[in-house]
Write an enzyme that holds these catalytic residues in place. Structure first.
Site, PDB file in Angstrom:
ATOM      1  CB  CYS A 120     -25.374   9.990  16.160  1.00  0.00           C
ATOM      2  SG  CYS A 120     -23.580   9.664  16.209  1.00  0.00           S
ATOM      3  CG  HIS A 227     -26.248  14.257  15.010  1.00  0.00           C
ATOM      4  ND1 HIS A 227     -26.562  14.369  16.306  1.00  0.00           N
ATOM      5  CD2 HIS A 227     -24.918  13.738  15.315  1.00  0.00           C
ATOM      6  CE1 HIS A 227     -25.847  13.635  16.438  1.00  0.00           C
ATOM      7  NE2 HIS A 227     -24.448  12.558  16.235  1.00  0.00           N
ATOM      8  CD  GLU A 229     -29.715  15.747  15.250  1.00  0.00           C
ATOM      9  OE1 GLU A 229     -30.015  14.819  15.006  1.00  0.00           O
ATOM     10  OE2 GLU A 229     -28.912  15.879  16.635  1.00  0.00           O
TER      11      GLU A 229
HETATM   12  N1  LIG Z   1     -20.745   9.016  21.128  1.00  0.00           N
HETATM   13  C1  LIG Z   1     -21.195   7.595  20.095  1.00  0.00           C
HETATM   14  C2  LIG Z   1     -22.041   8.460  19.507  1.00  0.00           C
HETATM   15  C3  LIG Z   1     -21.274  10.018  18.953  1.00  0.00           C
HETATM   16  C4  LIG Z   1     -22.599  10.544  19.284  1.00  0.00           C
HETATM   17  O1  LIG Z   1     -23.962  10.058  19.357  1.00  0.00           O
HETATM   18  N2  LIG Z   1     -22.868  11.920  18.982  1.00  0.00           N
HETATM   19  C5  LIG Z   1     -23.332  13.124  18.873  1.00  0.00           C
HETATM   20  C6  LIG Z   1     -23.245  13.917  20.572  1.00  0.00           C
HETATM   21  C7  LIG Z   1     -23.854  14.859  21.420  1.00  0.00           C
HETATM   22  C8  LIG Z   1     -25.642  15.062  20.071  1.00  0.00           C
HETATM   23  O2  LIG Z   1     -26.158  14.571  21.025  1.00  0.00           O
HETATM   24  O3  LIG Z   1     -25.703  15.638  19.070  1.00  0.00           O
HETATM   25  C9  LIG Z   1     -19.482   7.492  18.994  1.00  0.00           C
HETATM   26  O4  LIG Z   1     -18.415   8.538  19.313  1.00  0.00           O
HETATM   27  O5  LIG Z   1     -19.609   7.171  18.215  1.00  0.00           O
END
Ligand SMILES: N[C@@H](CCC(=O)NCCCC(=O)O)C(=O)O
Length: 266
Positions: A120, A227, A229
């Site tokens: 992400c 995601h 994970e």
């Molecule tokens: N802020 C960026 C990346 C989005 C992101 O990483 N979301 C996950 C946040 C919570 C987590 O760590 O699971 C965007 O909005 O593109």
């Protein structure tokens, strides 16, 4: 020297109450420990902090990487500041200390052929660190879907299946997962605009947005916008990705033990 390979995970800098903390989401630690099979080590943010920390003034990215066998870049609610890809404008959800850490860290890691897995925001950092750019609000761009999560939904639904991605034929991700298409979750407002130097597309969403990249020629440099994970222990594709990262990390660890150790600069 322990037997576990060691994977560095750069932190977010978050305010909890009226104080600043350096933190990593536990689900990332779980995937690295229990699926990749590596010791997760939190890497402090090097940017100048509000409470006296100016670690970047004392330590360099290579100091953080010494002794590591892999680098894992997590997601985050924060956004990379647009100045890092040459665009003007404020970023209300910034984490400048994280940006100051991860962008040079990615370049240092690639320079020493350290395995890198990025998720992400981590994918976005990989792309920007290599000279790429981001759409700051994908959902406002003509022809693109809204890739953000519905914050009102329960967490299990926010991280549940959201849309398909088509994997590049004969690409690394297709070889790792054995799939031509995956259904993935989607929790991001930003997305890859211009691809960073040397990166190739490994997956796209139905609207064409880049959803995964890889750096050919590197030992293992892979970034995904979703995601994995979240369901790494149970989802075969997510598990395969973290296991492939583990294979690369263990190979690096074996090679590292043969190399003379770099002495930190005086
Ligand atoms: N802020 C960026 C990346 C989005 C992101 O990483 N979301 C996950 C946040 C919570 C987590 O760590 O699971 C965007 O909005 O593109």
């Amino acid at each position: 020297m322990g037997t576990w390979p060691r994977v560095g995970i750069p932190v977010d800098v978050k305010r909890i109450g009226d104080a600043a903390f350096h933190a990593v989401g536990e689900k990332y630690l779980a995937a690295v420990a229990h699926v990749t099979g590596a010791l997760p080590l939190l890497l402090p943010a090097l940017g100048r902090g509000e409470e006296g920390a100016d670690l970047g003034g004392q330590f360099k990215p290579d100091d953080l990487l010494d002794g590591l066998d892999g680098l894992f870049l997590t997601g985050s609610h924060s956004n990379i500041e647009p100045r890092h890809w040459g665009e003007s404008g404020d970023e209300p959800a910034a984490d400048p200390q994280r940006d100051a850490t991860t962008l040079p860290l990615v370049r240092s890691a690639i320079g020493r052929d350290l395995p890198v897995l990025a998720v992400c925001r981590g994918l976005q950092e990989l792309n920007v660190a290599l000279g790429g750019s981001l759409h700051r609000a994908v959902h406002t761009r003509e022809g693109y879907d809204d890739h953000r999560e519905d914050g009102a939904r329960p967490r299990a639904e926010r991280y549940g299946p959201a849309h398909p991605v088509t994997l590049t034929v004969d690409g690394l991700l297709q070889r790792i997962t054995g799939a031509a298409e995956l259904t993935v979750n989607s929790l991001h407002g930003q997305g890859v605009q211009r691809l960073g130097r040397g990166l190739v597309v490994e997956a796209r969403a139905p609207d064409g947005l880049v959803e995964a990249v890889h750096l050919p020629g590197a030992r293992f440099v892979v970034g995904v916008q979703w995601h994995p994970e979240w369901d790494a222990p149970t989802n075969p594709a997510s598990r395969a990705l973290f296991e492939a990262f583990g294979d690369a990390v263990r190979a690096y660890a074996a090679d590292r033990k043969q190399l003379p150790q770099r002495m930190p600069e005086a």
